[in-house]
Design a protein around this motif. Sequence first.
Motif, PDB file in Angstrom:
ATOM      1  N   ALA A 470       0.811  -1.223   0.000  1.00 25.86           N
ATOM      2  CA  ALA A 470       0.000   0.000   0.000  1.00 25.86           C
ATOM      3  C   ALA A 470       0.846   1.276   0.000  1.00 25.86           C
ATOM      4  CB  ALA A 470      -0.946   0.008   1.200  1.00 25.86           C
ATOM      5  N   TYR A 471       2.147   1.159   0.247  1.00 22.59           N
ATOM      6  CA  TYR A 471       3.006   2.340   0.159  1.00 22.59           C
ATOM      7  C   TYR A 471       3.236   2.750  -1.296  1.00 22.59           C
ATOM      8  CZ  TYR A 471       4.086   2.270   5.136  1.00 22.59           C
ATOM      9  OH  TYR A 471       3.986   2.328   6.509  1.00 22.59           O
ATOM     10  N   LYS A 473       0.916   1.098  -4.054  1.00 23.61           N
ATOM     11  CA  LYS A 473      -0.325   0.888  -4.788  1.00 23.61           C
ATOM     12  C   LYS A 473      -1.527   1.406  -3.993  1.00 23.61           C
ATOM     13  CE  LYS A 473       1.675  -1.261  -8.198  1.00 23.61           C
ATOM     14  NZ  LYS A 473       1.791  -0.605  -9.537  1.00 23.61           N
ATOM     15  N   SER A 474      -2.521   1.861  -4.732  1.00 19.84           N
ATOM     16  CA  SER A 474      -3.736   2.369  -4.092  1.00 19.84           C
ATOM     17  C   SER A 474      -4.600   1.224  -3.571  1.00 19.84           C
ATOM     18  CB  SER A 474      -4.551   3.188  -5.097  1.00 19.84           C
ATOM     19  OG  SER A 474      -5.082   2.328  -6.102  1.00 19.84           O
ATOM     20  N   LYS A 475      -5.541   1.563  -2.691  1.00 22.08           N
ATOM     21  CA  LYS A 475      -6.458   0.567  -2.154  1.00 22.08           C
ATOM     22  C   LYS A 475      -7.243  -0.106  -3.280  1.00 22.08           C
ATOM     23  CE  LYS A 475     -10.380   0.042   1.028  1.00 22.08           C
ATOM     24  NZ  LYS A 475     -11.284   0.739   1.977  1.00 22.08           N
ATOM     25  N   ILE A 478      -5.077  -2.684  -5.113  1.00 21.09           N
ATOM     26  CA  ILE A 478      -4.869  -3.893  -4.315  1.00 21.09           C
ATOM     27  C   ILE A 478      -6.130  -4.751  -4.291  1.00 21.09           C
ATOM     28  CG2 ILE A 478      -4.356  -4.775  -2.003  1.00 21.09           C
ATOM     29  CD1 ILE A 478      -2.618  -2.261  -1.602  1.00 21.09           C
ATOM     30  N   PHE A 504      -6.320  -6.008   3.807  1.00 26.03           N
ATOM     31  CA  PHE A 504      -7.239  -5.336   2.870  1.00 26.03           C
ATOM     32  C   PHE A 504      -8.429  -6.244   2.626  1.00 26.03           C
ATOM     33  CE2 PHE A 504      -3.677  -2.605   2.073  1.00 26.03           C
ATOM     34  CZ  PHE A 504      -4.250  -1.407   1.664  1.00 26.03           C
TER      35      PHE A 504
END
Length: 504
Positions: A470-471, A473-475, A478, A504
Amino acid sequence: MRLLQALSKFAASKSLIRNVRAAFSQTPLTSDTYKVERGNYGEIASEDISIFKDIVGCSHVVTDPSDLEGNNIDWLKTVRGQSKLMVKPKSTKEVSEILKHCNERNLAVCPQGGNTGLVGGSVPVFDEVILSTQRMNKIISIDPISGVLVCQAGCILETANKDLAGHGLIAPLDLGAKGSCHLGGNISTNAGGLRLLRYGSLRGTVLGVEAVLSDGAVLDCLSTLRKDNTGYDLKQLMIGSEGTLGVVTALSILCPQKPASVNVAFLGVESFEKVLKIQQCARKDLGEILSAVEFMDSECMRNVTHHLNMTNPIADCPFYILIETSGSNASHDEEKLGRFLEEVMDAGIADDGTLATDYTKMEAIWGLRERMAEAMLHDGYNFKYDFSLPTDKMYDLVRASREHLKGICKSVVGYGHLGDGNLHLNITCEKYSRDIHSAVEPFVYEWTSRHKGSVSAEHGLGFKKRQYMAYTKSKEEIMMMKKIKQLFDPKGILNPYKMLPDNF
């Protein structure tokens, strides 16, 4: 002479076994170090072993714990699994039968190639079945006209290169681990390597992939065409998926012509700002023949010369930069690189330098760079990272990490592929410590994210980096990846605990 050579190989093999066993006993289990809970998977029974023996033959099913030690631990000796079984298929059909059975029995599977990965992606976490591709090493075809190599996933990169050389071709990637890494593993991790600047990433050079899905179905995308615009490009899902969507069994890859002329310049400079200036000059003045631009700092040089007894061919400097050219005209290329070297020396950008045009000297210089990861292992426990960053920010992370970890760690060094903004950050300490680990992570990931970088440039996410996706790629990205994983592998048996984060 042959007897002496055989005895020497035997002694080296015995020494390697001793080293692996020593490291195996000293490395804690991944599940204990990282507090991981085993998934709800089936446990291997004697009936499963019998079925696997029927599929691949008795001699290709390994159950002896001592024979599995090297396959249960990663190259860095930092993570260790608990697998009790390794299966070594020879064909796509055998892989299909193995995965079909594992899917029916809900047995987790860990695909494994050369086991040269650096993020724990190729070793089990618990008792997953190790599916090794080491016997799948056949070159299927080499087309010297189109330059396309088709081979099984277990082909070793260096071996494939030797076969390609007979047709005037080379593989479009080169790695320090080329003597043992498998091309299927390279595809599965989207390995970058030393000459991405010249030949691009595997996403552009891989033309086709054959893979077996979790239920045993064979996904045949093994095209050799350079252009194909019909529908979704499914092979791209397998490239870089780290064995979580399917097991790559074969591939076709576009191979460039072997250059007639290769030359190397090795320079010493006083600051990273001058390293960047030299790279800028190299892009402008060497243009079409530039094939690699690598850098390392003085601490890297200290480690490789001290631990591996290698020789620095120039004076000691704060930074070093390696520039390689490759082309079709030896005299033209050598003259062009020689003139470039003179100009940067005369301008005071570089403090010292040497030019290598013969194979032996070039190998020695490249060895300083390629054996860096090996040298760092001798310096202590390794926290090893590969980040993509804006080129002008690359060494800032090294400086920030040194300041943040002052008095805690033994050394913080930086080296990498300057030509594509790929920094290898290595942090060493005497032994693993949770306190040191907490100081290092997530600091290095937060810093990289703030400066618009990627937490994984070429090693993949594997086990060690998956919670930090997540650092970069966006939510939404993912969540889409998780949906794709669910579609391809509903039971989640393929390389569990890898790549995708839990939270997630």
